[in-house]
Enzyme design. Structure first.
Site, PDB file in Angstrom:
ATOM      1  N   ASP A 135       0.851  -1.184   0.000  1.00 58.00           N
ATOM      2  CA  ASP A 135       0.000   0.000   0.000  1.00 58.00           C
ATOM      3  C   ASP A 135       0.886   1.232   0.000  1.00 58.00           C
ATOM      4  O   ASP A 135       1.475   1.604   1.024  1.00 58.00           O
ATOM      5  CB  ASP A 135      -0.968   0.043   1.183  1.00 58.00           C
ATOM      6  CG  ASP A 135      -1.996   1.157   0.962  1.00 58.00           C
ATOM      7  OD1 ASP A 135      -1.897   1.837  -0.079  1.00 58.00           O
ATOM      8  OD2 ASP A 135      -2.883   1.345   1.801  1.00 58.00           O
TER       9      ASP A 135
HETATM   10  C1  NOJ Z   1      -3.139   4.426  -0.235  1.00 56.79           C
HETATM   11  C2  NOJ Z   1      -4.461   3.787   0.061  1.00 56.79           C
HETATM   12  O1  NOJ Z   1      -4.468   3.237   1.364  1.00 56.79           O
HETATM   13  C3  NOJ Z   1      -4.824   2.705  -0.935  1.00 56.79           C
HETATM   14  O2  NOJ Z   1      -6.093   2.213  -0.663  1.00 56.79           O
HETATM   15  C4  NOJ Z   1      -4.710   3.223  -2.336  1.00 56.79           C
HETATM   16  O3  NOJ Z   1      -5.101   2.240  -3.246  1.00 56.79           O
HETATM   17  C5  NOJ Z   1      -3.282   3.662  -2.563  1.00 56.79           C
HETATM   18  N1  NOJ Z   1      -2.949   4.723  -1.645  1.00 56.79           N
HETATM   19  C6  NOJ Z   1      -3.045   4.134  -3.996  1.00 56.79           C
HETATM   20  O4  NOJ Z   1      -3.654   5.340  -4.202  1.00 56.79           O
END
Ligand code: NOJ
Length: 743
Positions: free
Chosen positions: A284
């Site tokens: 993530d």
């Molecule tokens: C962080 C977020 O927690 C996640 O859900 C998301 O897909 C990613 N950023 C990419 O934007």
């Protein structure tokens, strides 16, 4: 004759399975052949994902060399690059690389691409699995026509604390409902099989337990028992695997002291081991690098080692793999076979998507134009938006409003804005024609253009300025009925949008009081990304609709419900608390050894001395413009063996004057077990439509799977003994009850 048909079937079947087998083998063989040609640096490249510079969905690291790295085959995927033109430019760079391995383009298509659907929590309130699948299907079709191969959705995190801003992105608090929705959304995004030109890869996230961040504060730690993890938080992820989710995303949180990104138990033992997941896991955002801040790794190199060892395949934006992985292999700290496995998982998906046959197959501007302007998409968005609305209160049947009302005052900070109806994560907004978003004002005009419509903003979402109250009160005074639209601005729920107070923000509830004091018939619309607290409004205003953030068709959908062209059928997918002091709150809690016998008891029982235990609005709750009667509960038996089942049947009658839909909910309670069991758990539901006066039979089957849980040894199965069966219109409105025994 019969025999011939059967043998023909056999020949056909064996042909089909051998074709499927050879296709599988072909992809595996191609992957292996390609892998053999790759240098270690190129392999690490496939595990590296960068963000584009059009939109940032996290803290960007500046890297001026992205383009040359792509040309040199050192990047496997990009996120936040969208549109056929822009994705093509990047893909052309990848096609200049030695091995010409296509890039994957990923994006947060969370609730729509150009057409924005209700936020996922709102859609969950529809309890309409087909509608949710369709909304994901349309989102996929639009995104896939615009160069995107992969969405970072669905978020399948169970969430029981509405202070956590990301509750807007999931399906709410319940494991059963959440698992069903996870399955439908994955199917919707991916279609029957990866490789369709109108499908994108799904990504079940955030693995795992992100929804249980302590105190509802985003990115916070999670401390959870194994049993809760398995019983409550993991099943929606398993459902996503069962639906064929191509990818998983790990999560920012640590789970019982180990960051999820470096958690081998989660990713290797459970996901890739026990569940046999064949896709790949993306970090993530910078969650690999963030293991340094967690205090789990001393530097990026140790973080990269921990992540690859734990089964994190692709590094989104943290550069930990790019900077360290090849070196770690050279130093023999990471066996190359770990890297190879991750690369193979990613290449496999690129083959399945057909990108090696045509790296530009998702980049056709003509198709993009057509898909992004398909009127059928707006229609679908309008229908699901209407289905997502929850009628919380309707005293004296104030709703639906008559279309003959002469003067309506439409007041509040949410009446005229466009963007706020989209809510968090509206991805394609920049190039969007503003006319494509139907504001609530526009929706009302479309519905009752002949009436005199008065507008006043009243106040802002936030702040303490009441200067607009007088104008609002005056408008209300001149009207025959008032609609007041309040709630949260689009960015008050979402990632990094935790709130310690989830009361209606600013002076909005004071505005409700001022308008209510005019004595005019008042309907309040509450627009938000989470359950809010609005006790005064709930106790005093006659009619309340919870309208969440409904997307591009918000205005039309709200008007459809206000004037009875759609009879509301939504049911809350999360418990609404009375005060934050009750959080976390959820309906399937344990009974405790000292349950409070009623709402007034406090002495030596499990209760607060200053607050009731019950929620303001319970899980599964939602009214309709009609009423439903439940009757004739019958069980095919009151004793069941593990390999048997009990058929449950009942009748539901629409006892009102208009057609309507009801979500018939089935809950079970296991009376005693080797571990304590919840007071009730949702185990099935049916959403049925009934004409006025109509009666329909509803059937459920209770089998062993519905009685099973993780026992005291954490083994999954059922235990003999008594069960209570409850059928009702919400978790707090049980209409029919029976008992049975597992023998
Ligand atoms: C962080 C977020 O927690 C996640 O859900 C998301 O897909 C990613 N950023 C990419 O934007």
């Amino acid at each position: 004759m019969k025999k011939t048909a059967f043998s023909q079937f056999l020949i056909f079947f064996s042909f089909m399975s051998s074709t499927a087998f050879s296709l599988e083998r072909t992809i595996d063989q191609k992957v292996d052949a390609l892998l053999k040609q790759m240098t270690l640096e190129e392999k690490v490249g496939q595990l590296t994902q960068y963000t584009g510079d059009l939109a940032a969905t996290g803290p960007i690291t500046i890297n001026p060399n992205k383009q040359s790295e792509i040309r040199n085959g050192l990047v496997g995927s990009m996120l936040n690059v969208l549109g056929t033109r822009y994705t093509r430019q990047y893909q052309e760079l990848a096609m200049q690389s030695r091995l010409k391995i296509p890039l994957l383009f990923g994006l947060d298509v969370i609730h729509g691409y150009k057409t924005t659907f209700p936020i996922p929590l709102a859609e969950a309130a529809s309890w309409d699995l087909d509608a949710m699948e369709l909304s994901a299907r349309i989102s996929a079709a639009e995104a896939a026509a615009s160069g995107i191969h992969w969405t970072f959705a669905p978020m399948v995190d169970i969430a029981r604390d509405p202070r956590w801003g990301r509750v807007m992105e999931g399906a709410g608090e319940d494991t059963y409902l959440g698992s069903k929705i996870a399955f439908s959304r994955v199917r919707g995004f991916q279609g029957e099989k990866l490789g369709g030109i109108d499908s994108v890869m799904a990504c079940a996230k955030h693995f795992a337990a992100y929804g249980a961040a302590i105190g509802g504060r985003d990115y916070n730690s999670v401390d959870m028992s194994e049993r809760t993890l398995w019983e409550t938080y993991l099943p929606p992820f398993k459902a996503a695997v069962d639906a064929g989710a191509a990818t998983f995303m790990n999560s920012f949180n640590d789970l019982n002291g180990i960051p999820a990104t470096g958690n081998s138990y989660l990713q290797r033992d459970i996901l890739k081991g026990k569940w046999g997941f064949k896709g790949f896991v993306v970090s993530d955002w910078g969650s690999i690098g963030e293991m340094v801040s967690h205090g789990y790794a001393k530097d990026g190199k140790e973080a990269a080692l921990a992540a690859i060892a734990a089964g994190s395949d692709m590094d989104m934006e943290s550069n930990a793999y790019r900077n360290n992985l090849a070196q770690l292999v050279k130093e023999k700290k990471v066996p190359v076979k770990l890297v190879d496995d991750a690369v193979k998982r990613i290449l496999r998906k690129k083959f399945e998507l057909g990108l090696f046959d045509d790296p530009y197959r998702f980049s056709d501007p003509e198709r993009e134009q057509k898909a992004l302007n398909d009127p059928a998409h707006a229609l679908a968005a309008r229908e699901i938006a209407a289905k997502s609305i929850v009628l919380l209160k309707n005293e004296n049947n104030l709703l639906p409003l008559s279309k003959d009302i002469k003067t309506i005052a439409f007041i509040g900070p949410m009446v005229k804005p466009l963007r706020d109806n989209h809510g968090f994560w509206a991805v394609e907004l920049k190039d969007m024609d503003p006319g494509y978003i139907v504001s609530q004002w526009q929706g009302l005009q479309n519905k009752v253009g002949g009436a005199t419509l008065l507008y006043a903003k009243g106040c802002d979402f936030e702040g303490d300025n009441k200067d607009g109250f007088a104008e609002a009160v005056a408008a209300a005074g001149r009207a025959d009925a008032v609609i007041l639209s309040i709630g949260e601005r689009w960015n008050m729920s979402g990632e990094a949008k935790s709130r310690s107070s989830i009361h209606l923000p600013g002076v909005q509830e004071d505005l409700v009081k001022a308008i209510q004091a005019t004595g005019k018939p008042l309907v309040v619309l509450i627009n938000a990304g989470r359950p809010l607290i609005f006790n005064w409004t709930a106790d005093n205003v006659p009619a309340i609709l919870y309208t969440w953030w409904l997307g591009s068709q918000a205005g039309n959908a709200i008007a459809d419900v206000l004037f009875g062209d759609y009879n509301p059928s939504g049911k809350l997918p999360m418990t609404f608390p009375r005060e934050e002091g009750q959080l976390p709150i959820y309906y399937d809690h344990f009974n405790t050894g000292r349950p409070a016998p009623d709402e007034t008891a406090v002495n030596y029982v499990s209760a607060y001395i200053d607050l009731k235990n019950s929620p303001k609005f319970p899980f599964g709750y939602g009214l309709s413009y009609t009423t439903f009667q439940y009757s004739d509960l019958k069980l095919s038996g009151t004793e069941m063996k593990r390999d048997g089942n009990i058929e449950v049947s009942l009748n539901v009658t629409n006892t009102g004057k208009v057609a309507g839909e009801e979500v018939v909910q089935l809950y079970l309670r296991d009376k005693a077990g080797s571990v304590v069991r919840p007071v009730m758990q949702l185990k099935d539901f049916r959403k049925i439509k009934l004409a006025a006066g109509e009666t329909k039979p509803v059937k459920f089957i209770i089998d062993n799977s519905k009685l099973s849980f993780y026992n005291k040894n954490l083994e999954y199965g059922s235990e003999e003994g008594g069960f209570v069966l409850m059928i009702g219109s919400s978790s707090a409105d049980i209409r029919l009850k029976a008992e049975f025994e597992l023998k």
